[in-house]
Design a protein around this motif. Structure first.
Motif, PDB file in Angstrom:
ATOM      1  N   GLY A  19      20.952  48.362  44.947  1.00  0.00           N
ATOM      2  CA  GLY A  19      21.684  48.352  45.576  1.00  0.00           C
ATOM      3  C   GLY A  19      22.477  47.410  46.010  1.00  0.00           C
ATOM      4  N   GLU A  20      22.488  46.373  45.624  1.00  0.00           N
ATOM      5  CA  GLU A  20      23.243  45.264  46.739  1.00  0.00           C
ATOM      6  C   GLU A  20      24.354  44.603  44.820  1.00  0.00           C
ATOM      7  N   SER A  21      25.562  43.402  44.954  1.00  0.00           N
ATOM      8  CA  SER A  21      25.583  43.118  44.249  1.00  0.00           C
ATOM      9  C   SER A  21      25.838  41.346  44.635  1.00  0.00           C
ATOM     10  N   TYR A  22      25.015  40.117  43.709  1.00  0.00           N
ATOM     11  CA  TYR A  22      24.857  39.235  43.639  1.00  0.00           C
ATOM     12  C   TYR A  22      25.551  38.681  42.795  1.00  0.00           C
ATOM     13  N   VAL A  23      26.074  37.651  42.985  1.00  0.00           N
ATOM     14  CA  VAL A  23      26.732  36.260  42.039  1.00  0.00           C
ATOM     15  C   VAL A  23      26.049  34.867  42.293  1.00  0.00           C
ATOM     16  N   TYR A  24      25.227  34.178  41.104  1.00  0.00           N
ATOM     17  CA  TYR A  24      24.896  32.729  40.529  1.00  0.00           C
ATOM     18  C   TYR A  24      26.030  32.262  40.068  1.00  0.00           C
ATOM     19  N   THR A  25      26.214  31.180  39.890  1.00  0.00           N
ATOM     20  CA  THR A  25      27.002  29.922  39.742  1.00  0.00           C
ATOM     21  C   THR A  25      26.226  29.146  38.525  1.00  0.00           C
ATOM     22  N   THR A  26      27.202  28.747  37.817  1.00  0.00           N
ATOM     23  CA  THR A  26      26.291  27.744  36.321  1.00  0.00           C
ATOM     24  C   THR A  26      27.525  26.651  36.128  1.00  0.00           C
ATOM     25  N   THR A  27      27.408  26.003  35.284  1.00  0.00           N
ATOM     26  CA  THR A  27      28.309  25.656  34.642  1.00  0.00           C
ATOM     27  C   THR A  27      27.861  25.133  33.131  1.00  0.00           C
ATOM     28  N   LEU A  28      28.564  25.339  32.074  1.00  0.00           N
ATOM     29  CA  LEU A  28      28.440  24.508  30.634  1.00  0.00           C
ATOM     30  C   LEU A  28      28.969  23.625  30.222  1.00  0.00           C
ATOM     31  N   ASN A  29      27.666  22.330  30.010  1.00  0.00           N
ATOM     32  CA  ASN A  29      27.913  21.186  29.868  1.00  0.00           C
ATOM     33  C   ASN A  29      28.058  20.855  28.626  1.00  0.00           C
ATOM     34  N   ASN A  30      29.178  20.320  27.240  1.00  0.00           N
ATOM     35  CA  ASN A  30      29.429  19.855  26.253  1.00  0.00           C
ATOM     36  C   ASN A  30      29.377  18.439  27.063  1.00  0.00           C
ATOM     37  N   LYS A  66      30.206  32.681  36.244  1.00  0.00           N
ATOM     38  CA  LYS A  66      30.033  33.509  36.966  1.00  0.00           C
ATOM     39  C   LYS A  66      29.117  33.853  36.864  1.00  0.00           C
ATOM     40  N   ILE A  67      27.910  34.748  37.251  1.00  0.00           N
ATOM     41  CA  ILE A  67      26.826  35.490  36.494  1.00  0.00           C
ATOM     42  C   ILE A  67      26.837  36.728  37.444  1.00  0.00           C
ATOM     43  N   GLY A  68      27.234  37.864  36.928  1.00  0.00           N
ATOM     44  CA  GLY A  68      26.947  38.648  38.263  1.00  0.00           C
ATOM     45  C   GLY A  68      25.571  39.973  37.948  1.00  0.00           C
ATOM     46  N   VAL A  69      25.365  39.986  39.105  1.00  0.00           N
ATOM     47  CA  VAL A  69      23.867  40.761  39.408  1.00  0.00           C
ATOM     48  C   VAL A  69      24.136  41.741  40.267  1.00  0.00           C
ATOM     49  N   PHE A  70      23.858  43.022  39.383  1.00  0.00           N
ATOM     50  CA  PHE A  70      23.408  44.104  40.090  1.00  0.00           C
ATOM     51  C   PHE A  70      22.388  45.518  39.697  1.00  0.00           C
ATOM     52  N   PHE A  71      21.926  45.566  40.464  1.00  0.00           N
ATOM     53  CA  PHE A  71      20.807  46.470  39.770  1.00  0.00           C
ATOM     54  C   PHE A  71      20.722  48.105  40.325  1.00  0.00           C
ATOM     55  N   ASP A  72      20.544  48.653  39.892  1.00  0.00           N
ATOM     56  CA  ASP A  72      20.425  50.349  40.721  1.00  0.00           C
ATOM     57  C   ASP A  72      18.989  50.991  40.362  1.00  0.00           C
ATOM     58  N   LYS A  73      18.118  50.776  40.501  1.00  0.00           N
ATOM     59  CA  LYS A  73      16.419  50.754  40.350  1.00  0.00           C
ATOM     60  C   LYS A  73      15.779  49.259  40.183  1.00  0.00           C
ATOM     61  N   THR A  74      14.711  50.055  41.355  1.00  0.00           N
ATOM     62  CA  THR A  74      14.035  48.963  41.140  1.00  0.00           C
ATOM     63  C   THR A  74      12.470  48.529  40.243  1.00  0.00           C
TER      64      THR A  74
END
Length: 427
Positions: free
Chosen positions: A232-243, A281-289
């Protein structure tokens, strides 16, 4: 004849020992935060389903970050143990195997305990198979710096330091080995803590190495994410895509089907100039365990790269993530909430730890809302209370005696007790 019969039974017994299904670990007592490593071996008929693997405290399943890798004919499982003390178990359900010419199915269980002490350091992953290079995260749980040593084919006693309460990423690649290697790499800390990591490193020839270098033109800054998160909580991860090569147009990004409901990306299509990189940005949100695994893939023609994702979702856990991110919390203009606070916005995992990009609020602070007052209900309650009070007042007044009545009753009682009329006689 007797010798032949005895030899037959010895051979049959030996065959049973070889064919039996086994789940083993080098110990059954662990420290908090330690990386558990175990193996399942035997004449296994069908691949073991990761969904049938679970960690339990007493009889309740708990979220634990783990993975399973098959090396040769043995399945290895590693798990990042929680910072909890108690009795635990790992269960593998419905493992199909063959023993004594019969197909069988069995549930396996390994019981273990976690003590009150903390592990000196944790390692993730605890098992790996690679044909290129493998990133490992070494987390120092002590309040002092440690040095970690390990050995490879080409050089003994490689070492690196990990500052107190920090995580460091190291890479082990095929260049560290003279040939394909299947065995154990031993990691030992300056405090004497030891891990025996099963590995399978496939050494490529020079031609394949050149091809792999060419394919490494498109790469994510993150290799994997292993996290324990709260439902039930929102999380964000940050990455970069490199060429790392020439201009690339119409690069597509996708999330594997097992995670597409819970993970979203800030970009799904993009182009990159030569030597350019873009933030995602990678957004993550789970509504179940439960435990969830998958990948994020970036693809252009025959070029591709992916980020491996492993999530353990629970109701009441402290969020943690074993990744290394070059972004600091200050770069994102966020805040590090204290232990008595919680984040009211998104949480990003940075080099500083869990970074709140919203506001840090006190955990004891609660917001209440007051709706309109129902005056009809209030009036009805008052009428009922007045009626009850009036009834009891009337009842008491009806039964109450005056002072004259009380004196009269006492006099009568006295007379009855001490009356002498017709009771005295002369003898």
């Amino acid at each position: 004849m007797k010798r032949g019969i005895a030899l037959f039974f010895i051979l049959m017994f030996s065959f049973a020992l070889i064919s039996a299904l086994n789940i083993t670990s080098d110990k059954n007592s662990f420290k908090q935060g330690e990386t558990l490593i175990l193996s399942i071996s035997g004449n296994i008929l069908e691949p073991i389903d990761k969904d049938n693997i679970g960690f339990y405290k007493e009889h309740v399943q708990i979220p634990v970050t783990f993975d399973m890798i098959k090396i040769n004919e043995t399945y290895y499982i590693y798990g990042l143990l929680p910072f909890q003390e108690g009795n635990f178990s790992l269960r593998a359900k419905e493992v199909s195997y063959r023993e004594l010419n019969k197909n069988k199915e069995q549930d396996l269980e390994l019981n273990f305990t976690i003590g009150s002490a903390f592990a000196d350091f944790g390692i993730n992953p605890g098992v790996f198979l690679t044909s290129a290079s493998q990133d490992l995260l070494i987390s120092n749980y002590l309040d002092k710096q440690i040095t970690v040593y390990y050995e490879t084919d080409n050089e003994e006693n490689k070492s690196f330091t990990v500052p107190m309460q920090e995580t460091k990423k190291i890479s082990i690649g095929t260049a560290d080995f003279d040939s394909t290697y299947s065995g154990i790499i031993v990691f030992t800390s300056s405090t004497g803590f030891v891990y025996n990591i099963p590995v399978y490193i496939i050494k490529n020839d020079s031609k394949n190495t050149q091809n792999n270098t060419e394919l490494d033109r498109l790469v994510f800054s993150l290799n994997s994410v292993n996290a324990q998160l709260k439902k039930g909580e929102s999380y964000v991860y940050t990455t970069t895509l490199n060429n790392n090569g020439n201009f690339l147009e119409n690069i597509t990004l996708s999330v594997s089907k097992d995670l597409v409901k819970y993970v979203n990306l800030s970009l799904y299509n993009l182009s990159l100039n030569k030597e350019e990189k873009k933030e995602i940005k990678i957004g993550v949100f789970f509504d179940k365990t439960g435990n969830f695994s998958g990948v994020i893939t970036a693809k252009y023609s025959n070029l591709s790269d992916d980020i491996k994702l492993n999530f353990s979702i629970g109701e009441d856990i402290i969020p943690s993530s074993s990744i290394v991110n070059n972004h600091s919390c200050s770069n994102l203009k966020g805040k590090i909430c204290s232990s008595t606070q919680k984040c009211s916005g998104n949480i990003e995992f940075t080099s500083d730890g869990s970074c709140c990009t919203g506001s840090c609020v006190d955990k004891t602070t609660t917001q209440t809302t007051r709706g309109p007052i129902n005056w009809t209900a209030v009036a009805l309650i008052i009428v009922v209370l007045l009626a009850i009070a009036g009834f009891f007042f009337w009842k008491m007044k009806k039964t109450k005696k005056t002072a004259r009545d009380v004196l009269k009753d006492k006099a009568k009682s006295f007379s009855e007790r001490f009356e002498t009329k017709d009771k005295l006689r002369k003898y």
